[in-house]
Enzyme design. Structure first.
Site, short mmCIF file in Angstrom:
data_model
loop_
_atom_site.label_atom_id
_atom_site.label_comp_id
_atom_site.label_asym_id
_atom_site.label_seq_id
_atom_site.Cartn_x
_atom_site.Cartn_y
_atom_site.Cartn_z
N VAL A 66 8.37 43.76 -0.94
CA VAL A 66 9.37 44.74 -0.87
C VAL A 66 10.16 45.17 -2.38
O VAL A 66 10.06 44.18 -3.08
CB VAL A 66 10.28 44.18 -0.17
CG1 VAL A 66 11.19 42.92 -0.56
CG2 VAL A 66 11.64 45.28 0.60
N CYS A 67 10.42 46.41 -2.56
CA CYS A 67 11.35 46.50 -3.69
C CYS A 67 12.56 47.33 -2.98
O CYS A 67 12.98 47.24 -2.18
CB CYS A 67 10.40 47.28 -4.81
SG CYS A 67 9.76 48.99 -4.17
N ARG A 68 12.92 48.27 -3.79
CA ARG A 68 14.22 49.07 -3.46
C ARG A 68 13.79 50.18 -2.25
O ARG A 68 14.40 50.22 -1.31
CB ARG A 68 14.86 49.79 -4.68
CG ARG A 68 15.90 50.66 -4.21
CD ARG A 68 16.70 51.22 -5.44
NE ARG A 68 18.11 51.88 -5.04
CZ ARG A 68 18.15 53.12 -4.81
NH1 ARG A 68 17.26 54.21 -5.10
NH2 ARG A 68 19.21 53.70 -4.46
N GLY A 70 10.08 51.27 -2.34
CA GLY A 70 8.53 51.08 -1.89
C GLY A 70 7.46 51.42 -3.01
O GLY A 70 6.41 51.30 -2.82
N MET A 94 14.00 47.95 0.44
CA MET A 94 15.18 47.07 0.89
C MET A 94 16.08 48.44 1.62
O MET A 94 17.08 47.87 2.32
CB MET A 94 15.86 46.82 -0.34
CG MET A 94 15.06 45.25 -0.70
SD MET A 94 15.20 43.89 0.66
CE MET A 94 16.81 43.65 1.19
#
Length: 115
Positions: A66-68, A70, A94
């Site tokens: 996961v990141c902010r 994708g 996220m």
């Protein structure tokens, strides 16, 4: 080069209830502002030199990344899959995690947020 649409991807709703490792590849300030309680944090730029830490966390599990939103997690997913891991990108990152009401904590006395 691997493009995000070429990596395995799942929505937050499709995550299994257990038996997986959640890897957060966002930057330190993003992590401190809000993250999933059980996530492992390795910023994307550090992944090549810290990849062995994932083995300590349970390589026999699927790694959901996961990141902010994708993009970075798609890059990390491609990298991990190329290095023998079973990794899946979390679509929407996220931002989707928060929208779906999943638990979040912050490394401060403020309410968790997604930067």
């Amino acid at each position: 080069m691997v493009y995000p649409e070429e990596v395995p991807t799942a929505s937050v709703r499709e995550l299994p209830s257990d038996g997986y490792l959640l890897l957060d590849v966002r930057e330190n300030d993003e992590w401190r502002a809000g993250h999933a309680p059980d996530a492992v944090h390795i910023p994307l730029r550090d992944l090549p030199i810290r990849i062995d830490e994932l083995a300590d966390e349970g390589i026999d599990q699927t790694v959901y990344v996961v990141c902010r939103t994708g993009g970075r997690s798609a890059q990390a997913t491609a990298y991990l899959n190329a290095h023998g891991y079973e990794a899946v990108n979390i679509a929407g990152g996220m931002k989707s995690w928060h929208t779906e009401g999943k638990p979040m904590i912050a490394d401060s006395d403020t309410d968790p947020e997604v930067l």
